[in-house]
Design an enzyme around this catalytic site. Structure first.
Site, PDB file in Angstrom:
ATOM      1  N   TYR A  80       0.833  -1.210   0.000  1.00 28.74           N
ATOM      2  CA  TYR A  80       0.000   0.000   0.000  1.00 28.74           C
ATOM      3  C   TYR A  80       0.867   1.259   0.000  1.00 28.74           C
ATOM      4  O   TYR A  80       0.719   2.138  -0.862  1.00 28.74           O
ATOM      5  CB  TYR A  80      -0.918  -0.011   1.220  1.00 28.74           C
ATOM      6  CG  TYR A  80      -1.898   1.138   1.271  1.00 28.74           C
ATOM      7  CD1 TYR A  80      -2.940   1.239   0.341  1.00 28.74           C
ATOM      8  CD2 TYR A  80      -1.810   2.120   2.258  1.00 28.74           C
ATOM      9  CE1 TYR A  80      -3.849   2.291   0.390  1.00 28.74           C
ATOM     10  CE2 TYR A  80      -2.716   3.167   2.318  1.00 28.74           C
ATOM     11  CZ  TYR A  80      -3.727   3.244   1.377  1.00 28.74           C
ATOM     12  OH  TYR A  80      -4.627   4.285   1.433  1.00 28.74           O
ATOM     13  N   ASP A  81       1.805   1.334   0.965  1.00 24.73           N
ATOM     14  CA  ASP A  81       2.638   2.535   1.117  1.00 24.73           C
ATOM     15  C   ASP A  81       3.423   2.836  -0.158  1.00 24.73           C
ATOM     16  O   ASP A  81       3.398   3.950  -0.687  1.00 24.73           O
ATOM     17  CB  ASP A  81       3.629   2.356   2.274  1.00 24.73           C
ATOM     18  CG  ASP A  81       2.954   2.008   3.592  1.00 24.73           C
ATOM     19  OD1 ASP A  81       1.719   1.942   3.630  1.00 24.73           O
ATOM     20  OD2 ASP A  81       3.673   1.799   4.582  1.00 24.73           O
TER      21      ASP A  81
ATOM     22  N   GLY B 268       3.029   1.434  -3.167  1.00 24.57           N
ATOM     23  CA  GLY B 268       2.151   1.573  -4.330  1.00 24.57           C
ATOM     24  C   GLY B 268       1.670   3.006  -4.483  1.00 24.57           C
ATOM     25  O   GLY B 268       1.670   3.576  -5.584  1.00 24.57           O
ATOM     26  N   LYS B 269       1.292   3.621  -3.362  1.00 18.19           N
ATOM     27  CA  LYS B 269       0.826   5.009  -3.385  1.00 18.19           C
ATOM     28  C   LYS B 269       1.978   5.977  -3.685  1.00 18.19           C
ATOM     29  O   LYS B 269       1.790   6.993  -4.359  1.00 18.19           O
ATOM     30  CB  LYS B 269       0.173   5.366  -2.044  1.00 18.19           C
ATOM     31  CG  LYS B 269      -1.173   4.683  -1.808  1.00 18.19           C
ATOM     32  CD  LYS B 269      -2.286   5.267  -2.683  1.00 18.19           C
ATOM     33  CE  LYS B 269      -3.661   4.800  -2.251  1.00 18.19           C
ATOM     34  NZ  LYS B 269      -4.741   5.373  -3.066  1.00 18.19           N
TER      35      LYS B 269
ATOM     36  N   PHE C 159     -13.628  -0.175  16.889  1.00 21.07           N
ATOM     37  CA  PHE C 159     -14.033   0.186  18.251  1.00 21.07           C
ATOM     38  C   PHE C 159     -15.554   0.337  18.353  1.00 21.07           C
ATOM     39  O   PHE C 159     -16.161  -0.099  19.328  1.00 21.07           O
ATOM     40  CB  PHE C 159     -13.357   1.493  18.680  1.00 21.07           C
ATOM     41  CG  PHE C 159     -11.892   1.360  19.016  1.00 21.07           C
ATOM     42  CD1 PHE C 159     -11.222   0.158  18.868  1.00 21.07           C
ATOM     43  CD2 PHE C 159     -11.172   2.456  19.481  1.00 21.07           C
ATOM     44  CE1 PHE C 159      -9.866   0.029  19.180  1.00 21.07           C
ATOM     45  CE2 PHE C 159      -9.828   2.352  19.800  1.00 21.07           C
ATOM     46  CZ  PHE C 159      -9.168   1.142  19.651  1.00 21.07           C
TER      47      PHE C 159
ATOM     48  N   GLN D  61      -0.117   5.448  21.066  1.00 14.66           N
ATOM     49  CA  GLN D  61       0.142   5.935  19.701  1.00 14.66           C
ATOM     50  C   GLN D  61      -0.983   6.874  19.289  1.00 14.66           C
ATOM     51  O   GLN D  61      -2.123   6.718  19.716  1.00 14.66           O
ATOM     52  CB  GLN D  61       0.318   4.777  18.705  1.00 14.66           C
ATOM     53  CG  GLN D  61      -0.889   3.930  18.428  1.00 14.66           C
ATOM     54  CD  GLN D  61      -1.039   2.753  19.370  1.00 14.66           C
ATOM     55  OE1 GLN D  61      -0.770   2.874  20.553  1.00 14.66           O
ATOM     56  NE2 GLN D  61      -1.505   1.620  18.849  1.00 14.66           N
TER      57      GLN D  61
END
Length: 313
Positions: free
Chosen positions: A147-148, A150-151, A193, A211
């Protein structure tokens, strides 16, 4: 008077895409919604099917598309870790081949084209908050890399088409976005959630919950996207679109428990690989160039999202 445009939205049956299609139709444009339903859902756009200015086409952007349009919003790509890691090769193909095919279409028909990029191009950032001139800290071979990277490659292609072919491009980097029509099983923290809280199940926090993330309500995000597309051709981006208010994951869980009235307890599990510790946009550029500011605070947006999930869970 506003000129009616023919606008292509790839990934138009997805969470963001369906909201974008809806808003473009409200502005009297003609919308061609393209989706292969890998993560998109026809239910998201069922209420638009009777609109004579709306057209739906089943198509995978990894294959060329031949249509006549004035503008292209390229949103097609699974965006949650569960979905993009399910078929990582296809995820990379969707970002890279999809960009090539949509850029080729834009070049053929002279369309302006916007790429929905992501804050994930910054990886696990050493700069905080993240500005557009930060190049990122990305693992090129990790489980999230499909994903990272590819973008990141899609952004490269967009800029090369802009430089080489004078194509009119826009690039926006989307930060965490939430709202109605999120997929209940997409594995994203807000939907996770809310579903767990409504079912009275333990709320699963990865790591110690310290985080941070910044959560932008979908209506604000879509306004930013449309503002970017309508901005002067000289401004191509990339530009961060997100809400700069920062919350810990534990704080988000507490807001959701409070608003659902749930008796769910918090459970802490190990942090997944390459999960960024901080995520917060610097939106100075969006402020100055687009006059864009998010309007909806977390409590209000979470309330609207819970209302949606109560109907489907």
């Amino acid at each position: 008077m506003l000129k009616t445009k023919k606008i292509l939205v790839t990934g138009g049956a997805g969470f963001l895409g369906s909201h974008l299609c809806e808003q473009l139709l409200k502005s009297e444009h003609e919308v061609l919604c393209v989706d292969n339903y890998f993560t998109g859902n026809k239910a998201n756009i069922l209420h638009l099917l009777d609109n004579p200015r709306f057209e739906l086409m089943r198509h995978d952007v990894t294959f060329p598309l031949y249509v006549e349009v004035d503008e292209i919003y390229n949103l097609a790509c699974p965006a949650s870790p569960i979905h993009y890691q399910h078929d990582p090769v296809q995820t990379t193909k969707t970002s890279v081949h999809g960009a090539i095919n949509m850029l080729g279409l834009a070049k053929r028909v002279g369309a302006k084209i916007l790429q929905a990029s992501t804050s994930e191009v910054y990886g696990d950032p050493s700069m905080h908050p993240q500005r557009e001139d930060y190049w990122g800290n990305v693992n090129p071979i990790g489980v999230r890399s499909c994903y990272d990277e590819g973008k990141r490659c899609a952004e490269t292609l967009f800029f090369d088409y802009h430089r080489q072919h004078s194509l009119r491009i826009k690039i926006m980097r989307i930060f965490n976005t939430y709202g109605p029509r999120m997929h209940p099983q997409d594995g994203r923290v807000v939907s996770n959630f809310i579903v767990q809280a409504l079912k009275g199940e333990p709320i699963t926090i990865y790591g110690d919950g310290s985080q941070t993330r910044s959560f932008c309500f979908v209506d604000d995000l879509v306004k930013g996207m449309i503002s970017l597309m309508g901005s002067a051709d000289e401004f191509v981006g990339p530009v961060n679109i997100g809400n700069p208010n920062e919350f810990t994951i534990k704080q988000l869980a507490e807001v959701i428990i409070d608003q659902t009235g749930s008796k769910s307890e918090l459970v802490f599990n190990p942090l997944p690989s390459d999960d960024p510790k901080q995520r917060r946009p610097d939106i100075s550029l969006a402020n100055s160039e687009l006059n864009w500011f998010p309007q909806i605070e977390l409590e209000e947006g979470v309330s609207k999202t819970i209302e949606y999930f109560r109907k489907i869970v």
